[in-house]
Design a protein around this motif. Structure first.
Motif, PDB file in Angstrom:
ATOM      1  N   PHE A   1     -21.989  -6.838  45.701  1.00  0.00           N
ATOM      2  CA  PHE A   1     -22.283  -5.630  46.313  1.00  0.00           C
ATOM      3  C   PHE A   1     -20.986  -4.794  46.614  1.00  0.00           C
ATOM      4  CE2 PHE A   1     -21.673  -8.715  49.754  1.00  0.00           C
ATOM      5  CZ  PHE A   1     -21.072  -8.142  50.580  1.00  0.00           C
ATOM      6  N   PRO A   2     -21.136  -3.765  46.743  1.00  0.00           N
ATOM      7  CA  PRO A   2     -19.740  -2.743  46.787  1.00  0.00           C
ATOM      8  C   PRO A   2     -18.624  -3.059  47.621  1.00  0.00           C
ATOM      9  CG  PRO A   2     -21.668  -1.310  46.738  1.00  0.00           C
ATOM     10  CD  PRO A   2     -22.210  -2.773  47.114  1.00  0.00           C
ATOM     11  N   LEU A   3     -18.861  -3.919  48.665  1.00  0.00           N
ATOM     12  CA  LEU A   3     -17.653  -4.301  49.576  1.00  0.00           C
ATOM     13  C   LEU A   3     -17.514  -5.832  49.665  1.00  0.00           C
ATOM     14  CD1 LEU A   3     -17.904  -1.974  52.667  1.00  0.00           C
ATOM     15  CD2 LEU A   3     -16.641  -1.601  50.496  1.00  0.00           C
ATOM     16  N   GLY A   4     -18.110  -6.394  48.541  1.00  0.00           N
ATOM     17  CA  GLY A   4     -18.133  -7.883  48.596  1.00  0.00           C
ATOM     18  C   GLY A   4     -16.884  -8.542  47.997  1.00  0.00           C
ATOM     19  N   ILE A   5     -16.692  -9.748  48.152  1.00  0.00           N
ATOM     20  CA  ILE A   5     -15.339 -10.443  47.743  1.00  0.00           C
ATOM     21  C   ILE A   5     -15.507 -10.932  46.294  1.00  0.00           C
ATOM     22  CG2 ILE A   5     -14.199 -12.379  48.207  1.00  0.00           C
ATOM     23  CD1 ILE A   5     -14.949 -12.507  51.087  1.00  0.00           C
ATOM     24  N   PRO A   6     -14.450 -10.305  45.563  1.00  0.00           N
ATOM     25  CA  PRO A   6     -14.639 -10.569  44.103  1.00  0.00           C
ATOM     26  C   PRO A   6     -13.864 -12.044  43.951  1.00  0.00           C
ATOM     27  CG  PRO A   6     -12.717  -8.944  44.582  1.00  0.00           C
ATOM     28  CD  PRO A   6     -13.458  -9.468  45.915  1.00  0.00           C
ATOM     29  N   PRO A   7     -14.361 -12.536  42.852  1.00  0.00           N
ATOM     30  CA  PRO A   7     -13.626 -14.000  42.161  1.00  0.00           C
ATOM     31  C   PRO A   7     -12.365 -13.384  41.602  1.00  0.00           C
ATOM     32  CG  PRO A   7     -15.476 -13.382  40.692  1.00  0.00           C
ATOM     33  CD  PRO A   7     -15.387 -12.320  41.711  1.00  0.00           C
ATOM     34  N   TYR A   8     -11.573 -14.291  41.373  1.00  0.00           N
ATOM     35  CA  TYR A   8     -10.130 -14.152  40.540  1.00  0.00           C
ATOM     36  C   TYR A   8     -10.752 -14.011  39.101  1.00  0.00           C
ATOM     37  CZ  TYR A   8      -7.282 -15.510  44.310  1.00  0.00           C
ATOM     38  OH  TYR A   8      -6.630 -15.253  45.462  1.00  0.00           O
TER      39      TYR A   8
END
Length: 452
Positions: free
Chosen positions: A445-452
């Motif tokens: 989602f827009p403010l979610g934590i992204p993976p590397y």
């Protein structure tokens, strides 16, 4: 994988209950999912995740619908709603509480109180347990018992590949660390929690109201008192617009009203109040009062439309030091020039047991904050939205020298460096956990934590 079917209570456009099923608490947003599935058990959640993956359909996870930016829904995708998964069990010795993650706060508190226990959660009656806990969880018992996530002992989760796993301090400990403050919707769908219970009975509560003329003295007295007093007392300060012309402090104390009255001396002497109320009540009555309900008032049916739903834009920050005179003047200026009479700022006392853990012991990083600030704006007509949003964001930006950081449960899409503000020094580790458990960023989602 085979042909997976959705199971549970399924609602699609055209159904008689679709309009109600798609509504968010923040009615500023109007979103149209293609499917909403109200899961009844963990297997329904597994099927929903697998179905979305098989159909290549984006999805969001929803419990109480209180995402400030409506990130628990989306246009044209699948909403996985767990709010009908709300079974509760308290162990015979009253030490542990097992509860499905879809529970909403007021029904949960009511059921727990009947068994003489509670959890130190939030105040809004229709907030979902899952999002509150995963974002850390502040409430009126925080200074005594810590953040809600500090009482968490174990959880059950459905992962991105549709597997059911468990996390504790010993098992999948990296995930368990991340789920205590890392926010909902980032790593998987939590379906069950195990909490350490808190025994409750009577509590003392207070309400103090001051006129606008006491602004500076009251704000300064509260900020110096509330985070530093007896940790059995957790308080808030509501600062209203000049048009309303009031400041109001509310608090809950695990002790007698006579002891509470003595503790409150610094507030009572800060500036002559125009109203003071101190009383002892059953804990469940305090829950209802802080949730905006009155003892004995008939509960609204949280599951069938929330009468408190309204358009708003909220944001927040943390104060690690006391606001100087300049900071208090800025607060006053914005509340003197508010575009809506309904706007306000709330100071929420921290300190006490909220500071017991180090910032890296859980994903909730803001352990050294004295209090949080919640900047609140709401309006009636859509044409009023732009000026109110501008007002609240400008207030936060102007106060950044004195209060910064972001609380995960106060989503704000106007904060450009949200991840750094929300997670600070824990962000790198959170991304490692994300990469391990959701490498393809399916929970996004827009403010979610992204993976590397």
């Amino acid at each position: 994988m085979g042909n997976v079917k959705l199971t549970g209570r399924i609602v699609v456009p055209g159904d008689h209950d679709y309009e109600e099923a798609r509504e968010e608490f923040n009615t500023r947003y109007s979103l149209y999912p293609c499917v909403i599935v109200f899961c009844q058990n963990t297997e329904d959640v597994v099927n929903a995740v697998k179905w979305a993956k098989q159909k290549n359909i984006p999805f969001r996870v929803r419990t109480g619908r209180h995402s400030y930016e409506a990130y628990s829904s989306l246009d044209g995708g699948l909403v996985i709603d767990i709010s009908e998964m709300n079974a509760v069990r308290v162990t015979e010795d009253k030490r542990l509480i097992s509860v499905q993650a879809g529970a909403l706060l007021l029904p949960l508190y009511t059921e727990l109180y009947d068994q003489g226990v509670t959890i130190p959660g939030g105040t809004c009656p229709s907030v979902g347990l899952a999002g509150l806990t995963l974002g850390a969880g502040w409430g009126m018992l925080t200074r005594k018992y810590g953040m809600l996530c500090d009482r968490l002992l174990a959880l059950e989760m459905v992962t991105a590949d549709g597997k059911i796993i468990f996390a504790t301090d010993e098992w999948n400990s990296d995930l368990f660390w991340a789920c205590r403050g890392g926010g909902g919707g980032n790593f998987g769908i939590v379906t069950k929690f195990l909490f350490q219970a808190v025994r409750v009975d009577q509590v003392a509560i207070y309400k103090i109201v001051w006129p606008w003329s006491g602004f500076k003295k009251v704000v300064d007295a509260f900020q110096r008192f509330a985070p530093c007093t007896d940790k059995r007392l957790t308080g808030i300060l509501d600062i209203y617009t000049k048009e309303i012309g009031e400041l109001k402090s509310l608090g809950e104390f695990l002790g007698s009203k006579d002891e509470l009255r003595k503790l409150l001396t610094p507030l009572l002497q800060a500036y002559p109040p125009k109203e003071v109320e101190i009383q002892e009540v059953p804990y469940i009555d305090a829950v209802r009062i802080f949730g905006g309900l009155m003892p004995g008032m008939k509960e609204y049916d949280i599951g069938h439309g929330d009468p408190d739903a309204h358009p708003f834009k909220n944001t927040g920050a943390f104060a690690k030091t006391f606001l100087p005179s300049k900071g208090i003047k800025i607060l006053k200026y914005f509340l003197e020039h508010s575009p809506s009479i309904e706007n306000k700022v709330q100071l929420q006392a921290l300190g006490g047991s909220a500071r017991k853990k180090k910032p890296n012991q859980t994903a909730y990083v803001h352990r050294d904050a004295l209090f949080s600030l919640l900047y609140i704006t709401k309006w009636q007509e859509s044409r009023e939205a732009k000026k109110n949003v501008k007002w609240v964001e400008k207030m936060r930006d102007t106060l950044l020298p004195f209060a910064d950081g972001a609380y995960v449960n106060f989503h704000d899409n106007c904060i450009c460096n949200w991840l750094e503000q929300a997670y600070g020094s824990n962000l790198h580790r959170l991304q490692e956990v994300k990469t391990k458990y959701d490498p393809h960023d399916e929970f996004t989602f827009p403010l979610g934590i992204p993976p590397y």
